[in-house]
Design an enzyme around this catalytic site. Sequence first.
Site, PDB file in Angstrom:
ATOM      1  N   LYS A 174      53.809  53.882  40.791  1.00 17.38           N
ATOM      2  CA  LYS A 174      53.990  52.783  39.834  1.00 17.38           C
ATOM      3  C   LYS A 174      54.410  53.168  38.365  1.00 17.38           C
ATOM      4  CE  LYS A 174      49.782  52.266  40.822  1.00 17.38           C
ATOM      5  NZ  LYS A 174      48.458  51.479  41.153  1.00 17.38           N
ATOM      6  N   THR A 206      45.533  42.863  32.503  1.00 23.37           N
ATOM      7  CA  THR A 206      45.923  43.622  33.427  1.00 23.37           C
ATOM      8  C   THR A 206      44.951  44.320  34.385  1.00 23.37           C
ATOM      9  OG1 THR A 206      46.411  45.363  31.923  1.00 23.37           O
ATOM     10  CG2 THR A 206      48.119  44.076  32.355  1.00 23.37           C
ATOM     11  N   GLY A 208      42.587  45.247  37.029  1.00 31.01           N
ATOM     12  CA  GLY A 208      42.775  45.179  38.507  1.00 31.01           C
ATOM     13  C   GLY A 208      44.277  45.161  39.065  1.00 31.01           C
ATOM     14  N   THR A 209      45.365  45.525  38.164  1.00 32.33           N
ATOM     15  CA  THR A 209      46.722  45.397  38.851  1.00 32.33           C
ATOM     16  C   THR A 209      46.728  46.338  40.119  1.00 32.33           C
ATOM     17  OG1 THR A 209      47.171  46.649  37.076  1.00 32.33           O
ATOM     18  CG2 THR A 209      47.974  44.676  36.868  1.00 32.33           C
ATOM     19  N   GLY A 210      46.246  47.682  39.765  1.00 33.07           N
ATOM     20  CA  GLY A 210      46.676  48.585  40.770  1.00 33.07           C
ATOM     21  C   GLY A 210      45.969  48.172  42.222  1.00 33.07           C
ATOM     22  N   CYS A 211      44.750  47.649  42.265  1.00 31.71           N
ATOM     23  CA  CYS A 211      44.020  47.367  43.341  1.00 31.71           C
ATOM     24  C   CYS A 211      44.736  46.033  44.035  1.00 31.71           C
ATOM     25  CB  CYS A 211      42.470  46.728  43.135  1.00 31.71           C
ATOM     26  SG  CYS A 211      41.514  47.967  42.220  1.00 31.71           S
TER      27      CYS A 211
END
Length: 262
Positions: A174, A206, A208-211
Amino acid sequence: MVYKALTIAGSDSGGGAGIQADLKTFHQLHVFGMSAITAVTAQNTLGVQGVYPLPIEAIEKQIDSIAIDLPPNAVKTGMLFSEEIIELVARKIKQYGWVRVVVDPVMIAKGGAPLLKQEAVKALQRHMLPLARVLTPNIPEAEVLTNMRIETFEQRKEAAKKLHDMGVQYVVMKGGHGEGEELVDLLYDGEQFYEWKSRRVHTKHTHGTGCTFAAAITAELAKGKTVYEAVNIAKQFIQAAIEQTLQIGGGHGPTNHWAFHE
């Protein structure tokens, strides 16, 4: 046909990350979501106030219950917290022969709180990476997993190759922690690289973007999509979720899980 996805991760009481984000994302992408909770966190948009891992037996029972009655079409792992939990989850994935596995190597919360014990990094490398159909590290996580500094675009590619050599089938690096107004997400399949470019959205919302991004990949894999197709839709999903912000909470607010429409 009802497609099902399982998330094995921590609970976020604030609802923006962890299993809450995963389940919302699965639902939005028309996949039935199930969960095995590894730890309960007390957190909100301001930060993490407490982390309470569940007993190993409780985690194992949850996974067994789902496997017996509701076998998932794809599995996502998030916050695994400790070496003991990582070893259990790896053992269970092997036991049930689950192959569409997305590993999001959750290590640090947005506010900087550690979500993975230091000694658990080696366990993650040893046990989880070889089981990952897809690994979704951000740049700081990739630095920890590869033990190298990543400052240039070429170093990102080098890190992706290293992670592939550690047993990962597809590495999605990412680009959110990169510099500049244009973000580049990389997909490496062991032979070639694919790039997705998107504009940086200037927002503090932002959390929780990765989850959410990894959950969207998982949902699409559950439907039988290829990894490339899954990442493509997940990119659109997360871009909409960040652009159409909800503006809630006093700190790093959550993304908007209902922004994307197929």
